[in-house]
Design a protein around this motif. Structure first.
Motif, PDB file in Angstrom:
ATOM      1  N   PHE A 177       7.389   4.727 -11.914  1.00  0.00           N
ATOM      2  CA  PHE A 177       6.608   5.309 -10.822  1.00  0.00           C
ATOM      3  C   PHE A 177       7.069   6.744 -10.601  1.00  0.00           C
ATOM      4  O   PHE A 177       8.255   7.032 -10.612  1.00  0.00           O
ATOM      5  N   THR A 178       6.136   7.660 -10.397  1.00  0.00           N
ATOM      6  CA  THR A 178       6.444   9.080 -10.239  1.00  0.00           C
ATOM      7  C   THR A 178       7.365   9.305  -9.045  1.00  0.00           C
ATOM      8  O   THR A 178       7.086   8.828  -7.942  1.00  0.00           O
ATOM      9  N   ASP A 179       8.458  10.052  -9.282  1.00  0.00           N
ATOM     10  CA  ASP A 179       9.367  10.394  -8.185  1.00  0.00           C
ATOM     11  C   ASP A 179       8.637  11.218  -7.143  1.00  0.00           C
ATOM     12  O   ASP A 179       7.785  12.040  -7.463  1.00  0.00           O
ATOM     13  N   GLY A 180       8.990  11.018  -5.899  1.00  0.00           N
ATOM     14  CA  GLY A 180       8.393  11.766  -4.811  1.00  0.00           C
ATOM     15  C   GLY A 180       8.694  11.078  -3.489  1.00  0.00           C
ATOM     16  O   GLY A 180       9.489  10.145  -3.418  1.00  0.00           O
ATOM     17  N   THR A 181       8.038  11.544  -2.443  1.00  0.00           N
ATOM     18  CA  THR A 181       8.158  10.961  -1.123  1.00  0.00           C
ATOM     19  C   THR A 181       6.882  10.179  -0.847  1.00  0.00           C
ATOM     20  O   THR A 181       5.783  10.716  -0.986  1.00  0.00           O
ATOM     21  N   TYR A 182       7.029   8.931  -0.474  1.00  0.00           N
ATOM     22  CA  TYR A 182       5.884   8.044  -0.278  1.00  0.00           C
ATOM     23  C   TYR A 182       5.903   7.409   1.108  1.00  0.00           C
ATOM     24  O   TYR A 182       6.959   7.103   1.665  1.00  0.00           O
ATOM     25  N   LEU A 183       4.718   7.193   1.626  1.00  0.00           N
ATOM     26  CA  LEU A 183       4.485   6.389   2.803  1.00  0.00           C
ATOM     27  C   LEU A 183       4.012   5.037   2.278  1.00  0.00           C
ATOM     28  O   LEU A 183       3.189   4.997   1.361  1.00  0.00           O
TER      29      LEU A 183
ATOM     30  N   ALA B 207      -0.305  15.849  -3.849  1.00  0.00           N
ATOM     31  CA  ALA B 207      -1.586  15.131  -3.887  1.00  0.00           C
ATOM     32  C   ALA B 207      -1.405  13.814  -4.630  1.00  0.00           C
ATOM     33  O   ALA B 207      -0.620  13.724  -5.570  1.00  0.00           O
ATOM     34  N   GLY B 208      -2.114  12.820  -4.203  1.00  0.00           N
ATOM     35  CA  GLY B 208      -2.027  11.534  -4.875  1.00  0.00           C
ATOM     36  C   GLY B 208      -2.971  10.528  -4.270  1.00  0.00           C
ATOM     37  O   GLY B 208      -3.488  10.718  -3.172  1.00  0.00           O
TER      38      GLY B 208
ATOM     39  N   LEU C   3       0.874  -1.164   0.000  1.00  0.00           N
ATOM     40  CA  LEU C   3       0.000   0.000   0.000  1.00  0.00           C
ATOM     41  C   LEU C   3       0.911   1.214   0.000  1.00  0.00           C
ATOM     42  O   LEU C   3       1.831   1.291   0.818  1.00  0.00           O
ATOM     43  N   ALA C   4       0.710   2.164  -0.929  1.00  0.00           N
ATOM     44  CA  ALA C   4       1.589   3.334  -1.016  1.00  0.00           C
ATOM     45  C   ALA C   4       0.778   4.594  -1.277  1.00  0.00           C
ATOM     46  O   ALA C   4      -0.207   4.570  -2.021  1.00  0.00           O
TER      47      ALA C   4
END
Length: 78
Positions: free
Chosen positions: A67-73, A19-20, A12-13
C-alpha cells in the motif's frame, strides 16, 4: 496497525496528504493474507482483485507493504 477485538469486517480508507481515491474492503469480498478485492467508492471502476493492500490481524488489520505510503483517514468496523 489498527487494533480492536476481532478482525476488521469493513475498512474504508482515503489518503489525506495527496490526491487519492476512497478504498473499501469488506469481509464479504475477503480480507485475507493475500490478494484482497476492493472497490473505489468515488469512481465507477470495477472491483480490483489482484492486489494485497490490507492484511487481517486477530485484533484488527494492517496495511501491507504494497500500500502506498502516506497519511490516511480510515474507518474500520469489527
Amino acid at each position: 496497525a489498527c487494533g480492536f477485538a476481532g478482525g476488521a469486517r469493513f475498512v474504508l480508507a482515503k489518503r489525506t496528504d495527496a490526491a487519492g481515491s476512497w478504498y473499501v474492503w469488506d469481509s464479504t469480498r475477503g480480507i485475507v493474507a493475500g490478494n484482497d478485492p476492493y472497490l473505489f467508492i468515488n469512481t465507477i471502476a470495477a472491483e480490483v482483485t489482484n492486489t494485497d493492500f490490507i492484511d487481517p490481524l486477530t485484533g484488527g488489520f494492517t496495511f501491507s507493504d504494497n500500500f502506498t505510503d502516506g497519511t490516511y483517514l480510515f474507518l474500520a468496523i469489527a
